[in-house]
Scaffold this active site. Structure first.
Site, short mmCIF file in Angstrom:
data_model
loop_
_atom_site.label_atom_id
_atom_site.label_comp_id
_atom_site.label_asym_id
_atom_site.label_seq_id
_atom_site.Cartn_x
_atom_site.Cartn_y
_atom_site.Cartn_z
N GLU A 125 0.80 -1.22 0.00
CA GLU A 125 0.00 0.00 0.00
C GLU A 125 0.84 1.28 0.00
O GLU A 125 0.31 2.35 -0.29
CB GLU A 125 -0.95 0.00 1.20
CG GLU A 125 -1.99 -1.11 1.13
CD GLU A 125 -2.78 -1.28 2.40
OE1 GLU A 125 -3.89 -1.86 2.34
OE2 GLU A 125 -2.31 -0.86 3.48
N ASP B 175 -12.39 -6.81 -1.87
CA ASP B 175 -13.22 -8.01 -1.70
C ASP B 175 -14.62 -7.59 -1.28
O ASP B 175 -14.87 -6.42 -1.00
CB ASP B 175 -12.60 -8.95 -0.67
CG ASP B 175 -12.49 -8.30 0.71
OD1 ASP B 175 -13.48 -8.36 1.47
OD2 ASP B 175 -11.44 -7.72 1.02
N GLY C 46 -13.12 -4.26 2.44
CA GLY C 46 -14.19 -5.11 1.97
C GLY C 46 -15.47 -4.32 1.80
O GLY C 46 -15.82 -3.48 2.65
#
Length: 234
Positions: A13, A199, A79
């Site tokens: 990241e 996700d 997510g």
């Protein structure tokens, strides 16, 4: 000139940001590496905090005390909690909540942080607007602004996903942003969280994450770099 703090939980990241910096000075504090230098003409300090709220809080507090950033951006992946957000879409926080901070058995609302007496910690509105503008570089990408929920759990069940979404009206869930926001809030430092969806926080979340994390991170890096370019032009 402002000093901008940038925090990511994982190497993937922040490594591209660090590799693009010039005049770098590296210092390790509490096992966290801090890279101070210039990026896109801005004074920055970048750190990989590690996964989870404790690492995130230690990193943010150390960064604030040692480097005195004017604002802190936390970048990474999350997510999705919304049917409107799919892989590689972007969420920019207007506030953060800790979904696993729960004293409801003694009559305190879930997520209510003692001493502060807030559930949702607000981000600086002007900073949010700047990041939304910077996100315009991401063509054919859904950009959403709203609540980001954090907790020390990788969410991969429909039951938990629905609880967080319904209780906190959150768009996505991850493991660091609200801890960083908490630290910034009590230190009066502006902050905002950027998340790309890696996700769907469901039964296939672990497979989605492994497959799409690099694609998602690429979007956040582009956004952050464009934000820094816009800041240096001011």
């Amino acid at each position: 000139m402002k000093r901008i703090g940038i925090i990511g939980a994982m190497d993937i990241e922040v490594k591209e940001l660090i590799s693009s910096m010039v005049d770098i000075k590296k210092e390790t504090i509490s096992s966290i590496d801090f890279y101070e230098g210039k990026l896109e003409g801005n004074n920055v300090v970048v750190a990989e905090c590690g996964i989870g709220k404790v690492y995130a809080a230690v990193c943010a507090q150390t960064m604030i005390l040692k480097y005195e950033p004017d604002l802190v951006i936390n970048t990474g992946v999350a997510g999705s909690l919304s049917i409107d957000l799919d892989i590689a879409d972007i969420v920019i926080s207007d506030g953060v909540v800790q979904h696993d901070y729960d004293a409801s058995p003694i009559g305190i609302p879930a997520g209510m942080i003692s001493e502060i007496n807030l559930i949702k910690l607000p981000c600086n509105e002007e900073l949010v607007k700047k990041l939304v503008k910077a996100a315009e570089i991401l063509k054919e990408t859904n950009i959403a602004v709203g609540t980001i929920a954090s907790g020390d759990q990788f969410i991969c069940s429909k039951e938990k996903k629905d609880y967080i979404a319904n209780t906190f009206d959150a768009l996505c869930t991850e493991m660091e942003g609200a801890a960083i926001g908490h630290v910034c809030y009590i230190n009066n430092v502006d902050f905002c969280i950027i998340r790309a969806i890696s996700d769907r926080a469901d039964g296939a979340a672990h497979m989605d994450f492994d497959t799409f994390v690099e694609i998602a991170v690429e979007k956040t890096i582009m956004l952050v770099n464009n934000f820094l370019k816009q800041e240096s032009a001011l």
